[in-house]
Structures are given as C-alpha cells and as structure tokens.
Enzyme design. Structure first.
Site, PDB file in Angstrom:
ATOM      1  N   ASP A  48       2.376  -4.710  -9.336  1.00 59.07           N
ATOM      2  CA  ASP A  48       2.217  -6.085  -9.812  1.00 59.07           C
ATOM      3  C   ASP A  48       2.633  -6.216 -11.279  1.00 59.07           C
ATOM      4  O   ASP A  48       3.374  -7.129 -11.659  1.00 59.07           O
ATOM      5  CB  ASP A  48       0.758  -6.538  -9.667  1.00 59.07           C
ATOM      6  CG  ASP A  48       0.242  -6.359  -8.254  1.00 59.07           C
ATOM      7  OD1 ASP A  48       1.059  -6.115  -7.343  1.00 59.07           O
ATOM      8  OD2 ASP A  48      -0.984  -6.445  -8.056  1.00 59.07           O
ATOM      9  N   GLY A  93      -3.430 -13.697  -4.598  1.00 59.43           N
ATOM     10  CA  GLY A  93      -2.602 -12.540  -4.289  1.00 59.43           C
ATOM     11  C   GLY A  93      -1.203 -12.650  -4.882  1.00 59.43           C
ATOM     12  O   GLY A  93      -0.303 -11.929  -4.488  1.00 59.43           O
ATOM     13  N   TYR A 128     -10.091  -1.612  -0.900  1.00 59.65           N
ATOM     14  CA  TYR A 128      -8.846  -1.110  -1.495  1.00 59.65           C
ATOM     15  C   TYR A 128      -8.992   0.355  -1.923  1.00 59.65           C
ATOM     16  O   TYR A 128      -8.149   1.202  -1.600  1.00 59.65           O
ATOM     17  CB  TYR A 128      -8.461  -1.975  -2.697  1.00 59.65           C
ATOM     18  CG  TYR A 128      -7.129  -1.631  -3.330  1.00 59.65           C
ATOM     19  CD1 TYR A 128      -5.967  -2.294  -2.961  1.00 59.65           C
ATOM     20  CD2 TYR A 128      -7.043  -0.633  -4.305  1.00 59.65           C
ATOM     21  CE1 TYR A 128      -4.750  -1.986  -3.551  1.00 59.65           C
ATOM     22  CE2 TYR A 128      -5.827  -0.315  -4.892  1.00 59.65           C
ATOM     23  CZ  TYR A 128      -4.688  -1.000  -4.516  1.00 59.65           C
ATOM     24  OH  TYR A 128      -3.489  -0.677  -5.103  1.00 59.65           O
ATOM     25  N   SER A 147      -0.759 -12.153  -8.088  1.00 56.00           N
ATOM     26  CA  SER A 147      -0.881 -11.355  -9.310  1.00 56.00           C
ATOM     27  C   SER A 147      -1.153 -12.192 -10.548  1.00 56.00           C
ATOM     28  O   SER A 147      -0.562 -11.984 -11.606  1.00 56.00           O
ATOM     29  CB  SER A 147       0.363 -10.490  -9.529  1.00 56.00           C
ATOM     30  OG  SER A 147       0.454  -9.556  -8.503  1.00 56.00           O
ATOM     31  N   GLY A 150      -6.395 -15.758  -7.782  1.00 56.60           N
ATOM     32  CA  GLY A 150      -7.071 -15.066  -6.682  1.00 56.60           C
ATOM     33  C   GLY A 150      -6.368 -15.209  -5.343  1.00 56.60           C
ATOM     34  O   GLY A 150      -6.927 -14.888  -4.302  1.00 56.60           O
ATOM     35  N   HIS A 159       0.834  -1.215   0.000  1.00 60.90           N
ATOM     36  CA  HIS A 159       0.000   0.000   0.000  1.00 60.90           C
ATOM     37  C   HIS A 159       0.865   1.261   0.000  1.00 60.90           C
ATOM     38  O   HIS A 159       0.511   2.266   0.614  1.00 60.90           O
ATOM     39  CB  HIS A 159      -0.997  -0.025   1.163  1.00 60.90           C
ATOM     40  CG  HIS A 159      -2.056  -1.071   0.957  1.00 60.90           C
ATOM     41  ND1 HIS A 159      -3.137  -0.876   0.130  1.00 60.90           N
ATOM     42  CD2 HIS A 159      -2.156  -2.339   1.431  1.00 60.90           C
ATOM     43  CE1 HIS A 159      -3.887  -1.985   0.124  1.00 60.90           C
ATOM     44  NE2 HIS A 159      -3.303  -2.886   0.903  1.00 60.90           N
ATOM     45  N   GLU A 195      -5.981  -3.515 -16.072  1.00 64.39           N
ATOM     46  CA  GLU A 195      -6.488  -4.048 -14.790  1.00 64.39           C
ATOM     47  C   GLU A 195      -7.532  -3.101 -14.195  1.00 64.39           C
ATOM     48  O   GLU A 195      -8.585  -3.527 -13.718  1.00 64.39           O
ATOM     49  CB  GLU A 195      -5.316  -4.219 -13.820  1.00 64.39           C
ATOM     50  CG  GLU A 195      -5.711  -4.529 -12.372  1.00 64.39           C
ATOM     51  CD  GLU A 195      -5.798  -6.015 -12.064  1.00 64.39           C
ATOM     52  OE1 GLU A 195      -5.062  -6.788 -12.692  1.00 64.39           O
ATOM     53  OE2 GLU A 195      -6.617  -6.389 -11.201  1.00 64.39           O
ATOM     54  N   ASP A 244       2.613   1.760  -3.280  1.00 61.97           N
ATOM     55  CA  ASP A 244       2.896   2.025  -4.712  1.00 61.97           C
ATOM     56  C   ASP A 244       2.028   3.149  -5.257  1.00 61.97           C
ATOM     57  O   ASP A 244       2.497   3.975  -6.039  1.00 61.97           O
ATOM     58  CB  ASP A 244       2.808   0.747  -5.575  1.00 61.97           C
ATOM     59  CG  ASP A 244       1.452   0.082  -5.649  1.00 61.97           C
ATOM     60  OD1 ASP A 244       0.552   0.414  -4.842  1.00 61.97           O
ATOM     61  OD2 ASP A 244       1.281  -0.791  -6.535  1.00 61.97           O
TER      62      ASP A 244
HETATM   63  C1  GLA Z   1      -2.522  -4.914  -4.992  1.00 58.95           C
HETATM   64  C2  GLA Z   1      -2.354  -3.824  -6.044  1.00 58.95           C
HETATM   65  C3  GLA Z   1      -0.946  -3.226  -5.989  1.00 58.95           C
HETATM   66  C4  GLA Z   1      -0.564  -2.789  -4.574  1.00 58.95           C
HETATM   67  C5  GLA Z   1      -0.870  -3.910  -3.566  1.00 58.95           C
HETATM   68  C6  GLA Z   1      -0.660  -3.462  -2.150  1.00 58.95           C
HETATM   69  O1  GLA Z   1      -1.685  -5.993  -5.276  1.00 58.95           O
HETATM   70  O2  GLA Z   1      -2.599  -4.340  -7.328  1.00 58.95           O
HETATM   71  O3  GLA Z   1      -0.852  -2.138  -6.889  1.00 58.95           O
HETATM   72  O4  GLA Z   1      -1.217  -1.605  -4.227  1.00 58.95           O
HETATM   73  O5  GLA Z   1      -2.196  -4.386  -3.703  1.00 58.95           O
HETATM   74  O6  GLA Z   1       0.673  -3.188  -1.920  1.00 58.95           O
END
Ligand code: GLA
Length: 337
Positions: free
Chosen positions: A149, A105, A198, A107, A103, A20, A137, A22
C-alpha cells in the site's frame, strides 16, 4: 517570519491482482489512484497539530511521542506512527483533506502516512518513504502489514499499474490499455484489519514457508500438498498460485488479451475465498453480480479482504456504480510558492 506553506499529497491505491503475497516476498500489481490525501501546513512548533476535513477531532502529537498506538482520536495514531519513525526536529500545524473513503480498503491510512511524512520533511527515494510509512502503519495499528500500500502510494505512475516484486522491491510500470476502466465498488461491509485475522494469515504463510522454503521460489501450487496441516496447505496454495496469476496478468495486458486478465481475476477471487478464506458472502455476491454485467472484464475482492471493496476491470461505461479510478502518479510535496 512565518514558515512557508507545505502541500503534500499522497494517493490511495487499488490492487488489481496479487493479494496476501507482499509479506511473502511475492508479486503484486496495484496502482496509485486519483483519489488521495493532502496535508497543507507550516513547519513550526514542537508538536504536530492537524485538523481534518472529515474527522471531528484534531490530531495533536508531541514530537517525542512514545506510544503511537495509544494516540487519540484513532486517526491520530497514523500521524503519531510517522512522527515516531521520522522524529522530525520541527512540528507542523495544518489541515488534512482527503477524497478517499476511509476504511474501505483503498489505503486511506497509507496515503495519510505518506503525506504526513512528506509534510514533515521526509527527503529520500519513494522506496525509503514507503518503508518508513509501513513501519508507521505497523506501529500505529499493530497489524503486520506488507509494503504494497505504502509503496504504491509513494511510487505511483500515471497511466500504469505497478508490478512490485516484494523480494527485490523493484517497481515496474505496467501500462493499462486506454479502452478499459477500473471501478472500485464497496461491499458495504466495513473492513476491520486491526485485531482481525490478518496477522494469523501472515503467520500461517510464514509457517508454510518455514517448511517449504520461500513460497516465492515455487511455481507449482501442488507443492503445498507436502504440508501436513490442511489449513497451511490451502494458505500456501493460494500464495504460490497468486504469484503465478500476477505474472500471467502482466503478460496478458502486454498481449492485449483481456479475456485472460478477467479469467485470472476470477481465479484470484476464488482462491482468496476458498484457499485463503478472507472473502465474505457479501463480497462473493458482489463479484458474482459484477462479472455477470455486460462489459465487465473481471472482478475480485481487493486488498486484505474481510469486507471492503471489489475491483472491476471493465469496458468504458460498463458500470456506473462505485468509484471510477485512474492510475495516478505517486506522492509529491511542494514547499512555498
Ligand atoms: C493490506 C496490507 C497489504 C497487503 C494486503 C493484502 O492492504 O496493508 O500489505 O498485505 O492487505 O494483499
């Protein structure tokens, strides 16, 4: 004569530290991993037709698709997002295969977007590829994600994590020591980003920055006390302290001080739990159990939170659960041959 076979591969990613941050021009330290998504096909026709090894329904997307978020089945949205951003002149017929858990996490959506863009003929630098995939995305999911990501997937370096400065968008490889392993352990809770909190977290960080100036420019998390709203205080404190932790982990890795890396990972998890409030009791319990295991250097939730995975840095062989992942090269494409 039929078109040549295109094979495009894009890795998933795991973030070692810096979550959190980027979308707040901050610092992140992800690595591309040796799990990923491969699109194999031929450029032909006037639509994209992709069958999947893991999804029952194919993705069929017209080249002039207007609303990617409305595409069906759900995974076709990411394909449609790429088509809408790239607007290729020719379609694609082929298949998608992935070794990524969907799903979780890691990516999987970023890997799909990056691989589809390359398969459709994207030609440019990894940063431009990542920016296109990020826009895809956002269109597909409606989630205002940052660039971590997609950039990790596009710009990965074998054997190294990537220090990404999300202001300058510079990517600096940070070699990982040979005698550590990276494990990713799923919490069992499916991560739900779309429609989740988010966007709210991002809005809070932007509100804090509107008052304090770019959070990236602050070194002292105590500056957050200047905000009136206790929620914004906590959110800003996390971001400022997390940027400092990314810097400290890069320094500690270079110095071979793995205890310090573990301590920073623990502090990051606590901050994501208490200040950013994106952990869950299940993630907390998993981190607690993993860090109590002999040979585990550090563990923390990784990615957006709200479920998903924990990343652990360990001595070789310390854990035998989850996925053992290695830092991998970024996305690539081959045509014909
Ligand atoms: C997701 C988002 C990223 C980043 C993370 C948290 O993966 O796609 O851009 O913000 O959450 O670090």
């Amino acid at each position: 004569m039929s078109a040549e076979v295109i094979v495009a591969h894009a890795p998933g990613r795991v973030n070692l530290i810096g979550d959190h941050t980027d979308y707040a021009e901050g610092l992140v330290l992800p690595m591309a991993i040796d799990l990923g998504t491969t699109v194999t096909g031929r450029r032909e026709g006037d639509r994209v037709v992709l069958a999947s090894g893991t999804e029952p329904e194919a993705a069929i997307v017209d080249l002039d698709v207007a609303d990617p978020a409305a595409a069906s089945p759900a995974w076709a949205r990411y394909v449609a997002g790429v088509v809408a951003e790239l607007r290729p002149g020719t379609g694609l017929t082929g298949t998608v295969a992935t070794t990524l858990p969907v799903g979780a996490g890691l990516s999987s959506s970023a890997a799909l977007e990056v691989a589809v863009a390359l398969a459709l003929g994207f030609d440019g630098e990894p940063l431009a590829l990542a920016q296109l995939a990020q826009a895809a995305e956002q269109r597909a999911s409606g989630v205002p994600c940052g660039i971590m990501d997609q950039l990790a997937s596009a710009a990965g370096v074998a054997g190294a994590a990537l220090l990404i400065d999300c202001r300058s968008l510079d990517v600096t490889p940070v070699p990982l020591p040979d005698d550590v392993e990276v494990r990713v352990v799923h919490s069992g809770q499916e991560r739900q980003l779309a429609g989740s909190e988010y966007a709210e977290r991002r809005a809070a960080v932007e509100a804090a920055a509107a008052r304090l100036g770019p959070l990236r420019d602050h070194d002292d998390p105590g500056v957050a006390d200047r905000l009136d709203d206790p929620v914004l205080q906590r959110r800003a404190r996390h971001v400022i302290a997390e940027n400092a932790r990314v810097r400290s982990v890069v320094r500690s890795l270079a110095a071979g001080d793995l205890d310090a890396v573990g301590a920073a990972m623990a502090a990051s998890h606590a901050s994501l739990r208490d200040d950013f409030e994106v952990s869950t009791p299940v993630l907390d319990a998993l981190v607690e159990r993993l860090v109590a295991t002999p040979g585990v250097i550090g563990a923390r939730l990784t990615g957006a939170g709200f479920g998903g995975c924990v990343v652990a840095l360990t001595r070789p062989g310390a854990l035998d659960e989850g996925w053992l992942v290695r830092p991998a090269a970024g996305a690539s494409v081959t045509v014909g041959g």
